[in-house]
Design a protein around this motif. Structure first.
Motif, PDB file in Angstrom:
ATOM      1  N   SER A 174      36.937 -22.797 -14.772  1.00  0.00           N
ATOM      2  CA  SER A 174      36.212 -22.166 -16.056  1.00  0.00           C
ATOM      3  C   SER A 174      37.540 -21.537 -16.767  1.00  0.00           C
ATOM      4  O   SER A 174      38.287 -21.091 -16.386  1.00  0.00           O
ATOM      5  CB  SER A 174      35.148 -21.203 -15.957  1.00  0.00           C
ATOM      6  OG  SER A 174      35.509 -20.149 -15.166  1.00  0.00           O
ATOM      7  N   GLU A 175      37.218 -21.131 -18.062  1.00  0.00           N
ATOM      8  CA  GLU A 175      38.459 -20.681 -19.125  1.00  0.00           C
ATOM      9  C   GLU A 175      37.724 -19.892 -20.313  1.00  0.00           C
ATOM     10  O   GLU A 175      36.835 -20.402 -20.824  1.00  0.00           O
ATOM     11  CB  GLU A 175      39.121 -21.630 -19.707  1.00  0.00           C
ATOM     12  CG  GLU A 175      40.334 -21.156 -20.105  1.00  0.00           C
ATOM     13  CD  GLU A 175      41.262 -22.396 -20.478  1.00  0.00           C
ATOM     14  OE1 GLU A 175      42.714 -22.196 -20.178  1.00  0.00           O
ATOM     15  OE2 GLU A 175      41.086 -23.191 -21.248  1.00  0.00           O
ATOM     16  N   ASN A 176      38.331 -18.837 -20.593  1.00  0.00           N
ATOM     17  CA  ASN A 176      38.058 -18.042 -21.837  1.00  0.00           C
ATOM     18  C   ASN A 176      39.246 -17.439 -22.253  1.00  0.00           C
ATOM     19  O   ASN A 176      40.406 -17.528 -21.775  1.00  0.00           O
ATOM     20  CB  ASN A 176      36.732 -17.035 -21.743  1.00  0.00           C
ATOM     21  CG  ASN A 176      37.053 -15.969 -20.704  1.00  0.00           C
ATOM     22  OD1 ASN A 176      38.156 -15.625 -20.284  1.00  0.00           O
ATOM     23  ND2 ASN A 176      35.808 -15.180 -20.550  1.00  0.00           N
ATOM     24  N   SER A 177      39.132 -16.320 -23.241  1.00  0.00           N
ATOM     25  CA  SER A 177      40.407 -15.797 -23.657  1.00  0.00           C
ATOM     26  C   SER A 177      40.931 -14.951 -22.660  1.00  0.00           C
ATOM     27  O   SER A 177      42.237 -14.454 -22.836  1.00  0.00           O
ATOM     28  CB  SER A 177      39.765 -14.878 -24.813  1.00  0.00           C
ATOM     29  OG  SER A 177      39.043 -13.953 -24.658  1.00  0.00           O
ATOM     30  N   GLU A 178      40.270 -14.531 -21.779  1.00  0.00           N
ATOM     31  CA  GLU A 178      40.639 -13.638 -20.446  1.00  0.00           C
ATOM     32  C   GLU A 178      41.600 -14.330 -19.521  1.00  0.00           C
ATOM     33  O   GLU A 178      42.210 -13.760 -18.691  1.00  0.00           O
ATOM     34  CB  GLU A 178      39.722 -12.852 -19.970  1.00  0.00           C
ATOM     35  CG  GLU A 178      39.092 -12.026 -20.906  1.00  0.00           C
ATOM     36  CD  GLU A 178      39.704 -10.732 -21.601  1.00  0.00           C
ATOM     37  OE1 GLU A 178      40.734 -10.284 -20.639  1.00  0.00           O
ATOM     38  OE2 GLU A 178      39.520 -10.443 -22.784  1.00  0.00           O
ATOM     39  N   GLY A 179      41.462 -15.519 -19.519  1.00  0.00           N
ATOM     40  CA  GLY A 179      42.158 -16.356 -18.536  1.00  0.00           C
ATOM     41  C   GLY A 179      41.221 -17.378 -17.695  1.00  0.00           C
ATOM     42  O   GLY A 179      40.067 -17.851 -18.184  1.00  0.00           O
ATOM     43  N   ARG A 180      41.440 -18.206 -16.712  1.00  0.00           N
ATOM     44  CA  ARG A 180      40.799 -18.755 -15.836  1.00  0.00           C
ATOM     45  C   ARG A 180      40.134 -18.363 -14.499  1.00  0.00           C
ATOM     46  O   ARG A 180      40.938 -17.485 -14.211  1.00  0.00           O
ATOM     47  CB  ARG A 180      41.566 -20.166 -15.528  1.00  0.00           C
ATOM     48  CG  ARG A 180      42.016 -21.070 -16.835  1.00  0.00           C
ATOM     49  CD  ARG A 180      42.524 -22.218 -16.204  1.00  0.00           C
ATOM     50  NE  ARG A 180      42.871 -23.245 -17.451  1.00  0.00           N
ATOM     51  CZ  ARG A 180      43.092 -24.488 -17.157  1.00  0.00           C
ATOM     52  NH1 ARG A 180      43.073 -25.107 -15.824  1.00  0.00           N
ATOM     53  NH2 ARG A 180      42.968 -25.372 -18.044  1.00  0.00           N
ATOM     54  N   GLN A 181      39.121 -18.851 -14.105  1.00  0.00           N
ATOM     55  CA  GLN A 181      38.394 -18.627 -12.744  1.00  0.00           C
ATOM     56  C   GLN A 181      38.053 -19.667 -12.102  1.00  0.00           C
ATOM     57  O   GLN A 181      37.983 -21.007 -12.826  1.00  0.00           O
ATOM     58  CB  GLN A 181      37.285 -17.686 -13.127  1.00  0.00           C
ATOM     59  CG  GLN A 181      37.625 -16.111 -13.649  1.00  0.00           C
ATOM     60  CD  GLN A 181      38.378 -15.574 -12.595  1.00  0.00           C
ATOM     61  OE1 GLN A 181      38.407 -15.414 -11.393  1.00  0.00           O
ATOM     62  NE2 GLN A 181      39.079 -14.427 -13.206  1.00  0.00           N
ATOM     63  N   MET A 182      37.615 -19.785 -11.046  1.00  0.00           N
ATOM     64  CA  MET A 182      37.180 -20.962 -10.427  1.00  0.00           C
ATOM     65  C   MET A 182      36.114 -20.832  -9.323  1.00  0.00           C
ATOM     66  O   MET A 182      35.840 -19.511  -8.683  1.00  0.00           O
ATOM     67  CB  MET A 182      38.408 -21.321  -9.217  1.00  0.00           C
ATOM     68  CG  MET A 182      38.428 -22.444  -8.490  1.00  0.00           C
ATOM     69  SD  MET A 182      39.916 -22.986  -7.356  1.00  0.00           S
ATOM     70  CE  MET A 182      39.537 -21.697  -6.083  1.00  0.00           C
ATOM     71  N   GLY A 183      35.331 -21.774  -8.900  1.00  0.00           N
ATOM     72  CA  GLY A 183      34.561 -21.668  -8.078  1.00  0.00           C
ATOM     73  C   GLY A 183      34.667 -23.002  -7.188  1.00  0.00           C
ATOM     74  O   GLY A 183      34.910 -23.905  -7.423  1.00  0.00           O
ATOM     75  N   PHE A 184      34.372 -22.852  -5.747  1.00  0.00           N
ATOM     76  CA  PHE A 184      34.673 -23.624  -4.661  1.00  0.00           C
ATOM     77  C   PHE A 184      33.709 -23.702  -3.825  1.00  0.00           C
ATOM     78  O   PHE A 184      33.233 -22.615  -3.334  1.00  0.00           O
ATOM     79  CB  PHE A 184      36.032 -23.592  -4.382  1.00  0.00           C
ATOM     80  CG  PHE A 184      36.261 -24.666  -3.113  1.00  0.00           C
ATOM     81  CD1 PHE A 184      36.744 -25.735  -3.320  1.00  0.00           C
ATOM     82  CD2 PHE A 184      36.362 -24.043  -1.769  1.00  0.00           C
ATOM     83  CE1 PHE A 184      37.020 -26.758  -2.209  1.00  0.00           C
ATOM     84  CE2 PHE A 184      36.577 -24.827  -0.725  1.00  0.00           C
ATOM     85  CZ  PHE A 184      36.815 -26.276  -0.956  1.00  0.00           C
ATOM     86  N   ASP A 185      33.287 -24.761  -3.195  1.00  0.00           N
ATOM     87  CA  ASP A 185      32.418 -24.860  -1.680  1.00  0.00           C
ATOM     88  C   ASP A 185      32.578 -26.171  -1.299  1.00  0.00           C
ATOM     89  O   ASP A 185      33.050 -27.078  -1.927  1.00  0.00           O
ATOM     90  CB  ASP A 185      31.111 -24.697  -2.308  1.00  0.00           C
ATOM     91  CG  ASP A 185      30.258 -23.871  -1.101  1.00  0.00           C
ATOM     92  OD1 ASP A 185      31.051 -24.013  -0.111  1.00  0.00           O
ATOM     93  OD2 ASP A 185      28.958 -23.403  -1.272  1.00  0.00           O
ATOM     94  N   SER A 186      32.093 -26.422  -0.095  1.00  0.00           N
ATOM     95  CA  SER A 186      32.267 -27.426   0.695  1.00  0.00           C
ATOM     96  C   SER A 186      31.088 -27.476   1.363  1.00  0.00           C
ATOM     97  O   SER A 186      30.383 -26.569   1.867  1.00  0.00           O
ATOM     98  CB  SER A 186      33.465 -27.745   1.457  1.00  0.00           C
ATOM     99  OG  SER A 186      33.585 -26.744   2.522  1.00  0.00           O
TER     100      SER A 186
END
Length: 459
Positions: A174-186
């Motif tokens: 994901s992305e907004n003006s503050e930067g990027r983040q991530m979600g992950f699972d398996s």
């Protein structure tokens, strides 16, 4: 090769004095598939096969392997390896015993429907991208390792096992003006393709995307000492890395573990019972037999805080003068086996998740763990928190990022004061002396008192 030929090779290998010989045959197919957005980005399949021969003479080991699995090829390997041992022959005959093991993971179908697999992977990325307009990237992947092994040795073992470790993973960015983040699972296990397909991948995609979105609003946590509530599932990675490796005979037998020579001693709080169980049907780290042909077992390592058992392979059982525990594992025929974990977890406790949160005045809720590192000699570790929230007045409040859990395995075990009843598992690959192997980590939600948390946030 038939059993008579195998016996001839084992006896030949022991002619110059080895007191134990073991043959390990492996036929392995590794497959991977990756989808980026709606396109298949990568697809690979690799096959390999070979045979390993291990000789023991007391505590000395001689090891070799070959891709020539004919009688002549393996016999040549045996004659080559035995040259390193010089004493009188101790083994002149091998009688293979009847196999009466009860298999808990029975793989009968090793096929994969690639059309269905691509459909599921594309469905994952589609669901992730549709979750929120701030999702800018979605990746899904499949990995499968079909491994068929046969193990025979001079103790009379002649056993085979089929393992089919398959896993589907997905990532949302994901992305907004503050930067990027991530979600992950398996999600994965040692099972056939039909069982892999029976999972709810729509909900799986939504949960991954939700983490990526929620963490966009997270603020950096301020470093300090907190009561830390570590959630179930992959939260068990801390026990695996900081404590589990220290209970493997690989380090215990050489007195390089902080838990060497401590059987019967209290090493954790009363609410902690820890188990390594390779017999859980279809679980990621399960096998019917270990890589020395010993039936897999349920091993209670810690019971109500007291150290009860180690994980022991055959060679280290000689060093420790202890029984093997079915804990010998290896990546493949190129690796000599040693003691390793399988499905390692903290057992269910008597608390409820809600009560742990309610009874925490101020602290950190580490909902999902990320990567980290550990010093196996001391148990000192640091692990990142990929999804975290503050706990204030017994309630989960604002999301935080940048948290790193810092501590020592033996101290952490003693500082666990609450254990919930919501055990679940996470999946990973564990690297050690005998290569990279599939291992499961797990735990219920636990609370650790007075834990150091690194972070760069302000007041």
């Amino acid at each position: 090769m038939n059993k008579l030929e195998l016996e001839q090779i084992l006896v030949e290998a022991c002619k110059t004095g080895a007191d134990f010989a073991e043959l390990y045959f492996e036929d392995k197919t590794t497959s991977s598939l990756r989808v980026v957005l709606d396109k298949v980005d990568e697809a690979t399949t690799k096959s390999e096969y070979g045979c390993a021969l291990r000789l023991l003479n007391g505590l000395e080991e001689t090891y070799g392997y070959t891709n020539d699995v004919s009688f002549e090829g393996v016999m040549a390997l045996a004659k080559s390896l035995r040259e390193g041992i010089s004493s009188e022959a101790k083994i002149t005959k091998v009688e293979f015993k009847e196999n009466e093991d009860k298999y808990h993971t029975n793989i009968t179908d090793t096929s994969v429907n690639n059309t269905k697999l691509v459909e599921v992977l594309k469905g994952l990325t589609s669901d992730i991208m549709a979750y929120d307009e701030r999702i800018v990237q979605a990746i899904s992947s499949y990995s499968g390792v079909l491994q068929m092994v046969t193990i025979c040795n001079t103790k009379g073992i002649y056993k085979s096992d089929t393992r089919f470790n398959q896993r589907i993973a997905a990532q949302a960015i994901s992305e907004n003006s503050e930067g990027r983040q991530m979600g992950f699972d398996s999600h994965g296990g040692n099972f056939d393709f039909a069982r892999l397909m029976s999972f709810d991948y729509h909900e799986f995609a939504r949960s991954i995307a939700d983490v990526a979105i929620v963490m966009l609003s997270a603020k950096d946590i301020k470093g300090g000492v907190y009561d830390v509530v570590i959630h179930n599932g992959f939260g068990g990675v801390i026990f695996h890395e900081a404590c589990g490796h220290s209970l493997e005979a690989t380090s215990v037998a050489k007195n390089t573990s902080v838990f060497s020579n401590r059987l019967g001693e209290k090493i954790a709080s009363d609410v902690v019972t820890a188990i390594d169980d390779g017999t859980i049907a279809y679980e990621w780290g399960s096998e019917n037999i270990d890589d020395e042909g010993t039936p897999q077992q349920k091993r209670v390592l810690i019971e109500k805080g007291v150290l009860k058992s180690y994980m022991i392979d055959y060679l280290n059982s000689r060093r420790m003068k202890s029984e093997v525990t079915g804990s010998s594992r290896r990546q493949g025929y190129r690796f000599s086996p040693t003691s390793r974990m399988s499905n390692t977890y903290i057992a269910n406790g008597e608390s409820k998740f809600e009560d742990i949160i309610k009874n925490t005045k101020y602290g950190l809720f580490a909902k999902k763990m990320g990567g980290g590192s550990v010093n196996p000699a001391t148990g000192e570790f640091n692990f990142s928190v990929s999804e975290g929230y503050m706990i204030e007045d017994g309630k989960i409040t604002t999301p935080v990022k940048g948290a790193t859990l810092i501590g020592n395995g033996k101290d952490t075990l003693l500082n666990i004061d609450m254990v919930a009843d919501n055990l679940s598992f996470g999946y990973g690959m564990c690297g050690s002396q005998s290569g990279s192997i599939p291992t499961c980590v797990g735990q219920p939600t636990i609370r650790v008192r007075n834990m150091t948390v690194g972070g760069k946030g302000g007041n």
